[in-house]
Write a protein that holds these residues in place. Structure first.
Motif, PDB file in Angstrom:
ATOM      1  N   VAL A 137       0.842  -1.204   0.000  1.00  0.00           N
ATOM      2  CA  VAL A 137       0.000   0.000   0.000  1.00  0.00           C
ATOM      3  C   VAL A 137       0.874   1.250   0.000  1.00  0.00           C
ATOM      4  O   VAL A 137       0.580   2.232  -0.698  1.00  0.00           O
ATOM      5  CB  VAL A 137      -0.952   0.001   1.220  1.00  0.00           C
ATOM      6  CG1 VAL A 137      -1.751   1.296   1.263  1.00  0.00           C
ATOM      7  CG2 VAL A 137      -1.898  -1.188   1.157  1.00  0.00           C
ATOM      8  N   SER A 138       1.962   1.239   0.756  1.00  0.00           N
ATOM      9  CA  SER A 138       2.876   2.392   0.768  1.00  0.00           C
ATOM     10  C   SER A 138       3.548   2.578  -0.589  1.00  0.00           C
ATOM     11  O   SER A 138       3.780   3.715  -1.024  1.00  0.00           O
ATOM     12  CB  SER A 138       3.949   2.212   1.851  1.00  0.00           C
ATOM     13  OG  SER A 138       3.472   2.604   3.105  1.00  0.00           O
ATOM     14  N   GLY A 139       3.851   1.467  -1.256  1.00  0.00           N
ATOM     15  CA  GLY A 139       4.435   1.554  -2.594  1.00  0.00           C
ATOM     16  C   GLY A 139       3.472   2.202  -3.579  1.00  0.00           C
ATOM     17  O   GLY A 139       3.866   3.051  -4.390  1.00  0.00           O
ATOM     18  N   VAL A 140       2.211   1.831  -3.511  1.00  0.00           N
ATOM     19  CA  VAL A 140       1.191   2.428  -4.375  1.00  0.00           C
ATOM     20  C   VAL A 140       1.065   3.928  -4.085  1.00  0.00           C
ATOM     21  O   VAL A 140       0.945   4.754  -4.999  1.00  0.00           O
ATOM     22  CB  VAL A 140      -0.166   1.724  -4.173  1.00  0.00           C
ATOM     23  CG1 VAL A 140      -1.275   2.461  -4.916  1.00  0.00           C
ATOM     24  CG2 VAL A 140      -0.084   0.273  -4.644  1.00  0.00           C
ATOM     25  N   ALA A 141       1.092   4.298  -2.807  1.00  0.00           N
ATOM     26  CA  ALA A 141       0.992   5.706  -2.425  1.00  0.00           C
ATOM     27  C   ALA A 141       2.147   6.520  -2.999  1.00  0.00           C
ATOM     28  O   ALA A 141       1.958   7.654  -3.464  1.00  0.00           O
ATOM     29  CB  ALA A 141       0.966   5.827  -0.903  1.00  0.00           C
ATOM     30  N   ALA A 142       3.353   5.953  -2.983  1.00  0.00           N
ATOM     31  CA  ALA A 142       4.512   6.658  -3.536  1.00  0.00           C
ATOM     32  C   ALA A 142       4.328   6.931  -5.023  1.00  0.00           C
ATOM     33  O   ALA A 142       4.663   8.017  -5.516  1.00  0.00           O
ATOM     34  CB  ALA A 142       5.781   5.840  -3.294  1.00  0.00           C
ATOM     35  N   VAL A 143       3.780   5.958  -5.734  1.00  0.00           N
ATOM     36  CA  VAL A 143       3.525   6.139  -7.169  1.00  0.00           C
ATOM     37  C   VAL A 143       2.507   7.254  -7.402  1.00  0.00           C
ATOM     38  O   VAL A 143       2.662   8.093  -8.295  1.00  0.00           O
ATOM     39  CB  VAL A 143       3.029   4.812  -7.795  1.00  0.00           C
ATOM     40  CG1 VAL A 143       2.581   5.037  -9.238  1.00  0.00           C
ATOM     41  CG2 VAL A 143       4.122   3.756  -7.741  1.00  0.00           C
ATOM     42  N   LEU A 144       1.450   7.303  -6.593  1.00  0.00           N
ATOM     43  CA  LEU A 144       0.430   8.343  -6.732  1.00  0.00           C
ATOM     44  C   LEU A 144       1.031   9.734  -6.520  1.00  0.00           C
ATOM     45  O   LEU A 144       0.690  10.691  -7.223  1.00  0.00           O
ATOM     46  CB  LEU A 144      -0.705   8.109  -5.730  1.00  0.00           C
ATOM     47  CG  LEU A 144      -1.578   6.877  -5.974  1.00  0.00           C
ATOM     48  CD1 LEU A 144      -2.610   6.723  -4.857  1.00  0.00           C
ATOM     49  CD2 LEU A 144      -2.279   6.969  -7.326  1.00  0.00           C
TER      50      LEU A 144
END
Length: 444
Positions: free
Chosen positions: A207-214
């Protein structure tokens, strides 16, 4: 021959100057200066930052609901296990100031992405941990990520959102901790039951990885501030609080001085912010235990303690919109602070209808102050150039308040955690002290 004129400039905001300098041609026509800043949608910025905050807060709060399971897996006693949460508070006190300096050097947007990466690293270290000390170290790494994120989020809002909409964006961003803790409380037992310790640690890291992409996709790099027009030089000898004059009669803010940040009003503001965090952590950390000792079901006690945080979904964005409309933070902060102490007292001492009065008053009024403290702080700064370091200072005081909200309040409650009335009265008094501090602060 072009002439630079200024309108309504504030000595405390270089962004106002950047937005209000107008180039007038000889024939009277005018146009925006080349360096005019293009701001992003405040709701978009707030939501993207909210997602990043929730992702790291989920990592922080994945422990409490499975604490007993972790004690069994890593053979920990209760005292050792408590450090799995306490280490977050301790780390923030030491990491916040360096985080602000790093944001100033490398940019808040870049450091926010780094924070998500550090959160993933901490989760991976926890994943391979075989002893309780190693697990605690992994939590410290995750805590550093949380502190960096807490520091950088408001800086991004200040840089990328129009000054007239900062309250709206801060109001959305400000509920990340409340939502993250709630999402973690709901999802952790289910994910842990399905995939075990490894699956839980991996899932929340993703989830943190997805947030970084956003953040990389939707948050733009802030444009460089436009340089002052040629031939204009600031008067560095202007008295503090005045608008320095330029050689042609225009005005510009003098170069910021770091010592200006530690003013009377700043210390009043920091004091109120510490009290605010003490009351908030006193609720989150101890109300479930207090209610269970009085016969409440564990599930219900958890709902009661987190309900004010859930209600912040309404109050924090609403307070943000109102502050943008009226152009002021102080009245809303006074309202928020005024209810914090009495509501904490009610949650510590009542079990009937007054308990629910405290829950709803804190959620709908007290929690509205979350975003207001962030947007109000940016107005108190003598210059936006101090935003990065200043936010590090603010987060340091937040860490102090949260630490006192656990350590100091535990002392008030006594070794058996049964001195509810005494602790409640002290916390109510502190709430009134915090209200007085923010009332005395010269904040708009």
């Amino acid at each position: 021959m072009a002439k630079v004129v200024t309108k309504g400039l504030s000595p405390f905001s270089q962004r106002d100057i950047q937005e209000e300098i107008v180039i007038r041609n000889v024939d009277g026509d005018s146009g925006a200066s080349e360096g005019a800043r293009r701001y992003q949608n405040p709701v978009l910025v707030g939501i993207v930052l909210l997602v990043s905050g929730i992702s790291v807060a989920m990592i922080q709060y994945k422990v409490p609901t499975i604490m007993t399971n972790l004690m069994g897996i890593f053979s920990m006693d209760a005292a050792t296990a408590s450090w799995l949460m306490s280490i977050f508070t301790l780390v923030s006190i030491f990491v916040a100031l360096p985080a602000g300096a790093l944001a100033q050097r490398f940019g808040a947007r870049r450091m926010l992405v780094v924070a998500c990466g550090i959160a993933i690293l901490g989760s991976l270290v926890g994943l391979v941990s075989e002893t309780s000390p190693m697990l605690i170290v992994s939590r410290a790494i995750e805590g550093a990520a949380l502190t960096i994120l807490t520091t950088c989020g408001p800086i991004i809002v200040q840089q990328n959102v129009s000054p007239e909409k900062v309250g709206t964006s801060m109001g959305i961003w400000g509920i990340w901790g409340c939502l993250g803790s709630t999402v973690a409380a709901v999802l952790t037992p289910t994910v842990f039951g399905m995939w075990g310790f490894d699956g839980l640690w991996i899932a929340f890291a993703v989830v943190s990885g997805v947030a970084a992409v956003l953040v990389l996709v939707f948050i733009r790099k802030p444009p460089s501030a436009p340089a002052a027009p040629e031939g204009l030089s600031p008067n560095r000898h202007a008295p503090q609080g005045s608008v320095p004059a330029m050689s042609d009669g225009a005005t510009i803010v003098e170069k910021p001085r770091y010592r200006d940040m530690f003013s009377r009003d700043m210390f009043l503001f920091f004091g109120a912010f510490v009290v605010y965090n003490i009351c908030m952590l006193a609720i989150l950390a101890f109300v479930p235990t207090i209610l269970q000792m009085q016969g409440f079901d564990p599930t219900l006690s958890g709902i009661i303690s987190t309900a004010p945080m859930l209600l912040s979904i309404i109050s924090s964005p609403l307070f943000g919109v109102v502050s943008d409309k009226i152009g002021r933070n102080k009245p809303l902060l006074i309202i928020a602070m005024l209810v914090m102490g009495p509501c904490t007292f009610l949650l510590y001492t009542q079990t009937g209808p007054l308990l629910w009065v405290g829950v709803f008053a804190m959620g709908l009024l007290g929690m509205g102050g979350i975003g207001q403290y962030l947007s109000g702080f940016t107005k108190l700064l003598p210059s936006p150039d101090l935003a990065s370091v200043g936010m590090g200072v603010l987060v340091t005081f937040q860490g102090v308040g949260q630490f006192l909200g656990t350590f100091f309040v535990q002392m008030l409650l006594g070794p058996q955690l049964t001195e509810w009335w005494f602790a409640g009265m002290v916390l109510m008094f502190l709430g009134f002290v915090g209200t007085a501090l923010i009332a005395l602060c010269r904040l708009r």
